[in-house]
Design a protein around this motif. Structure first.
Motif, PDB file in Angstrom:
ATOM      1  N   MET A   1      51.789  81.582 -24.627  1.00  0.00           N
ATOM      2  CA  MET A   1      52.610  81.527 -23.418  1.00  0.00           C
ATOM      3  C   MET A   1      53.915  80.775 -23.727  1.00  0.00           C
ATOM      4  O   MET A   1      53.879  79.686 -24.305  1.00  0.00           O
ATOM      5  CB  MET A   1      51.852  80.809 -22.300  1.00  0.00           C
ATOM      6  N   PRO A   2      55.073  81.338 -23.359  1.00  0.00           N
ATOM      7  CA  PRO A   2      56.350  80.657 -23.610  1.00  0.00           C
ATOM      8  C   PRO A   2      56.421  79.314 -22.904  1.00  0.00           C
ATOM      9  O   PRO A   2      55.878  79.135 -21.821  1.00  0.00           O
ATOM     10  CB  PRO A   2      57.390  81.643 -23.046  1.00  0.00           C
ATOM     11  N   ILE A   3      57.101  78.356 -23.510  1.00  0.00           N
ATOM     12  CA  ILE A   3      57.259  77.028 -22.926  1.00  0.00           C
ATOM     13  C   ILE A   3      58.311  77.080 -21.824  1.00  0.00           C
ATOM     14  O   ILE A   3      59.409  77.613 -22.029  1.00  0.00           O
ATOM     15  CB  ILE A   3      57.652  76.010 -24.002  1.00  0.00           C
ATOM     16  N   ASP A   4      57.965  76.554 -20.671  1.00  0.00           N
ATOM     17  CA  ASP A   4      58.894  76.493 -19.535  1.00  0.00           C
ATOM     18  C   ASP A   4      59.712  75.213 -19.680  1.00  0.00           C
ATOM     19  O   ASP A   4      59.341  74.153 -19.176  1.00  0.00           O
ATOM     20  CB  ASP A   4      58.115  76.511 -18.224  1.00  0.00           C
ATOM     21  N   TRP A   5      60.852  75.309 -20.353  1.00  0.00           N
ATOM     22  CA  TRP A   5      61.653  74.119 -20.632  1.00  0.00           C
ATOM     23  C   TRP A   5      62.274  73.529 -19.381  1.00  0.00           C
ATOM     24  O   TRP A   5      62.440  72.317 -19.274  1.00  0.00           O
ATOM     25  CB  TRP A   5      62.727  74.443 -21.673  1.00  0.00           C
ATOM     26  N   ASP A   6      62.615  74.365 -18.417  1.00  0.00           N
ATOM     27  CA  ASP A   6      63.183  73.842 -17.174  1.00  0.00           C
ATOM     28  C   ASP A   6      62.177  72.933 -16.471  1.00  0.00           C
ATOM     29  O   ASP A   6      62.526  71.851 -15.986  1.00  0.00           O
ATOM     30  CB  ASP A   6      63.591  74.986 -16.240  1.00  0.00           C
ATOM     31  N   LYS A   7      60.928  73.367 -16.430  1.00  0.00           N
ATOM     32  CA  LYS A   7      59.875  72.577 -15.795  1.00  0.00           C
ATOM     33  C   LYS A   7      59.625  71.297 -16.584  1.00  0.00           C
ATOM     34  O   LYS A   7      59.494  70.210 -16.005  1.00  0.00           O
ATOM     35  CB  LYS A   7      58.590  73.397 -15.688  1.00  0.00           C
ATOM     36  N   THR A   9      61.626  69.628 -18.707  1.00  0.00           N
ATOM     37  CA  THR A   9      62.701  68.643 -18.658  1.00  0.00           C
ATOM     38  C   THR A   9      62.758  67.962 -17.300  1.00  0.00           C
ATOM     39  O   THR A   9      63.226  66.828 -17.189  1.00  0.00           O
ATOM     40  CB  THR A   9      64.060  69.286 -18.971  1.00  0.00           C
ATOM     41  N   GLY A  10      62.248  68.643 -16.261  1.00  0.00           N
ATOM     42  CA  GLY A  10      62.138  67.998 -14.960  1.00  0.00           C
ATOM     43  C   GLY A  10      61.087  66.907 -14.985  1.00  0.00           C
ATOM     44  O   GLY A  10      61.246  65.860 -14.366  1.00  0.00           O
ATOM     45  N   GLU A  11      59.992  67.145 -15.734  1.00  0.00           N
ATOM     46  CA  GLU A  11      58.915  66.169 -15.849  1.00  0.00           C
ATOM     47  C   GLU A  11      59.261  65.064 -16.837  1.00  0.00           C
ATOM     48  O   GLU A  11      58.899  63.905 -16.636  1.00  0.00           O
ATOM     49  CB  GLU A  11      57.627  66.863 -16.294  1.00  0.00           C
ATOM     50  N   GLU A  16      65.641  66.818 -22.460  1.00  0.00           N
ATOM     51  CA  GLU A  16      66.906  67.520 -22.257  1.00  0.00           C
ATOM     52  C   GLU A  16      67.777  67.505 -23.498  1.00  0.00           C
ATOM     53  O   GLU A  16      68.635  68.374 -23.680  1.00  0.00           O
ATOM     54  CB  GLU A  16      67.666  66.902 -21.082  1.00  0.00           C
ATOM     55  N   VAL A  17      67.584  66.518 -24.380  1.00  0.00           N
ATOM     56  CA  VAL A  17      68.433  66.391 -25.571  1.00  0.00           C
ATOM     57  C   VAL A  17      68.015  67.338 -26.685  1.00  0.00           C
ATOM     58  O   VAL A  17      68.731  67.469 -27.686  1.00  0.00           O
ATOM     59  CB  VAL A  17      68.421  64.943 -26.104  1.00  0.00           C
ATOM     60  N   ILE A  18      66.872  68.021 -26.555  1.00  0.00           N
ATOM     61  CA  ILE A  18      66.375  68.884 -27.626  1.00  0.00           C
ATOM     62  C   ILE A  18      67.202  70.166 -27.691  1.00  0.00           C
ATOM     63  O   ILE A  18      67.265  70.921 -26.726  1.00  0.00           O
ATOM     64  CB  ILE A  18      64.894  69.228 -27.408  1.00  0.00           C
ATOM     65  N   PRO A  19      67.853  70.446 -28.841  1.00  0.00           N
ATOM     66  CA  PRO A  19      68.673  71.664 -28.969  1.00  0.00           C
ATOM     67  C   PRO A  19      67.816  72.931 -28.962  1.00  0.00           C
ATOM     68  O   PRO A  19      66.617  72.893 -29.249  1.00  0.00           O
ATOM     69  CB  PRO A  19      69.356  71.487 -30.333  1.00  0.00           C
ATOM     70  N   ARG A  20      68.450  74.047 -28.667  1.00  0.00           N
ATOM     71  CA  ARG A  20      67.733  75.316 -28.534  1.00  0.00           C
ATOM     72  C   ARG A  20      66.984  75.688 -29.820  1.00  0.00           C
ATOM     73  O   ARG A  20      65.835  76.118 -29.769  1.00  0.00           O
ATOM     74  CB  ARG A  20      68.712  76.437 -28.164  1.00  0.00           C
ATOM     75  N   GLY A  21      67.624  75.547 -30.978  1.00  0.00           N
ATOM     76  CA  GLY A  21      66.963  75.939 -32.222  1.00  0.00           C
ATOM     77  C   GLY A  21      65.667  75.176 -32.450  1.00  0.00           C
ATOM     78  O   GLY A  21      64.664  75.750 -32.902  1.00  0.00           O
ATOM     79  N   LEU A  22      65.664  73.886 -32.148  1.00  0.00           N
ATOM     80  CA  LEU A  22      64.463  73.071 -32.297  1.00  0.00           C
ATOM     81  C   LEU A  22      63.425  73.443 -31.242  1.00  0.00           C
ATOM     82  O   LEU A  22      62.221  73.456 -31.526  1.00  0.00           O
ATOM     83  CB  LEU A  22      64.828  71.584 -32.188  1.00  0.00           C
ATOM     84  N   ARG A  23      63.882  73.771 -30.064  1.00  0.00           N
ATOM     85  CA  ARG A  23      62.954  74.185 -29.009  1.00  0.00           C
ATOM     86  C   ARG A  23      62.153  75.413 -29.431  1.00  0.00           C
ATOM     87  O   ARG A  23      60.968  75.537 -29.106  1.00  0.00           O
ATOM     88  CB  ARG A  23      63.719  74.499 -27.714  1.00  0.00           C
TER      89      ARG A  23
END
Length: 209
Positions: A1-7, A9-11, A16-23
């Motif tokens: 299941m894909p990681i819901d980064w918006d959810k 980073t809210g928690e 929020e500082v994690i760049p897209r490539g690392l994500r």
């Protein structure tokens, strides 16, 4: 299941500082209470971020007593593993919860090649140092009341803190038995020094007259 980064980073705003490539290389792991996640002497392959639950770094004395060197209920833990050849402590879970795992090699490479992320990581480490200094200062205080009041002031905002752990865990963090903590909280509330509203603890601020 894909990681819901918006959810996430809210928690955990720290993410929020994690760049897209690392994500894109990140994965999740659930853990159970009492689980040995990584053993002392094991080469670290990931950087750990606690999403929920509690993780501790522990060592055992020759007599078998457990010493907690670091604990986290949210955010990065065992940051020194980024530059270490092996874990210097056991990584164990105190509760059920979830971890986010970043491949160490990718994390290191991103720090070297992304100045913005590098600066954000330095800021996060500096904040952790400030937190540990405050904790050390708190444990040097003699009375339980002083430790409770220091915690509210240092860990909260505007004289108020929302407790994100059990009172028993809070007592351990303050270096107190839970009986002493309960008695101290009652005394502070009865004396009017603090206000307790559910899990929120606030320093009493008299109204202007």
């Amino acid at each position: 299941m894909p990681i819901d980064w918006d959810k996430l980073t809210g928690e955990q705003p720290v993410l929020e500082v994690i760049p897209r490539g690392l994500r894109d290389t990140t994965r999740m792991r659930a853990f159970k209470k009492g689980e040995l996640l990584y053993r002392r002497g094991q080469p670290p392959e990931v950087i750990l971020c606690v999403l929920s639950g509690e993780i501790r770094l522990v060592r055992s004395t020759p007599s078998g007593a457990e010493i907690v060197l670091q604990r986290s209920r949210g955010g990065f833990i065992a940051e020194a593993s980024l530059d270490a050849q092996t874990y210097h402590c056991d990584v164990v879970s105190a509760t059920d919860g979830r971890l986010m795992l970043f491949p160490r090699a990718v994390f290191q490479s991103t720090l070297e090649n992304d100045p913005a992320f590098n600066q954000a990581w330095i800021w996060l480490l500096a904040r952790e140092v400030r937190r540990l200094r405050a904790q050390s200062e708190r444990l040097s205080l003699n009375s339980a009341a002083e430790r409770v009041l220091h915690y509210i002031e240092a860990e909260g905002s505007d004289g108020s803190v929302l407790l994100n752990q059990t009172r028993k865990s809070w007592a351990a963090e303050l270096g107190l038995t839970h009986e002493v903590l309960y008695r101290t909280l009652r005394q502070l509330r009865e004396s009017g020094d603090i206000v307790i509203e559910g899990e929120r603890y606030s320093l009493f601020v008299p109204m202007d007259t």
